[in-house]
Design an enzyme around this catalytic site. Structure first.
Site: not given
Length: 255
Positions: A9, A11, A56
């Site tokens: 991954d 972030d 988001r």
């Protein structure tokens, strides 16, 4: 397990990009757009439960802006806002203010030296991943990774397993051939559902989350002069993650 590849991954895993990177860039984009929105450190931690920047923003509008009148083309508005945010974020990366987490570069180099294949599976947009790699590891680092699965390349984002299934397909490997590095519950769930075994390197935003199914939960990869702390999982007495340790893992998960 015959370890052939490591999948990372981005972030919160390769670098602590969220609090002082993406959050700051979102707020700059909101100001540019004339919006009186501001995501505090604590609120952003809550918003991180929603994977994907555009998702988001949409969630924030639905939950926290009941009086705000959205434009007719809300999807286009969010896409433009997110694009502006990415420009601010990439500018922050180019300033060199967001380094890699301890042990990341060391482990990547060791994996390459030992012929272990590397891949990325992230909800972050591809241009953001490219700028981060170029400004922390150099332009050559883009060729270290056989596949960079990023952003909207799959329709469903973490905790859906789609991004990991895509990466495995690109690598032509079985889940048992790989180890995954993640930092969040959503990422852990995505990897586990895809059949992969995740190692979790928590950060301030994710340290209290549920990592059921993880092979190991630690506070970072560690370095010889920066030892890690083991929070759950494999019980070996180690100070940092290296390839010798990774190849020795037998696949016992946290229950």
């Amino acid at each position: 397990m015959s370890l052939q590849a490591l999948i990372f991954d981005v972030d919160g895993t390769l670098a602590d990009t969220e609090r002082d990177g993406h959050r700051v860039a979102f707020n700059q984009a909101f100001t540019d757009a004339g919006l009186e929105w501001h995501w505090s450190v604590d609120q952003y931690g809550q918003l991180l439960q929603v994977a994907g920047g555009k998702e988001r923003i949409h969630h924030y509008i639905q939950q926290f802006c009941p009086q705000w009148q959205p434009p007719q083309d809300l999807k286009g508005f969010i896409a433009d806002l997110h694009g502006a945010k990415n420009k601010h974020y990439q500018a922050l990366l180019r300033q060199g203010t967001i380094p890699l987490r301890p042990g990341v570069e060391r482990l990547l180099q060791e994996a390459r030296d030992k012929g272990i294949r590397l891949a990325i599976a992230t909800t972050s947009d591809l241009p953001n991943v490219i700028v981060l790699l170029e400004h922390t590891l150099g332009t050559d680092s883009l060729h270290w990774f056989e596949t960079i699965a990023a952003g909207d390349i799959v329709p469903a984002k973490k905790p859906a397993p789609d991004i990991y299934r895509y990466a495995l397909n690109q690598l032509a490997l079985a889940p048992s051939d790989c180890l995954v590095f993640e930092d969040s519950q959503a990422g852990c769930q995505a990897a586990c559902t895809a059949g992969c075994q995740p190692i979790i390197t928590v950060n301030d935003y994710t340290q209290t989350q549920d990592f059921t199914g993880a092979l190991l939960v630690i506070n970072g990869l560690g370095d010889p002069d920066h030892p890690l702390s083991r929070l759950a999982g494999a019980t070996a007495n180690i100070e940092y993650i290296d390839m010798a340790f990774l190849t020795s893992l037998g696949g016992k998960s946290v229950s």
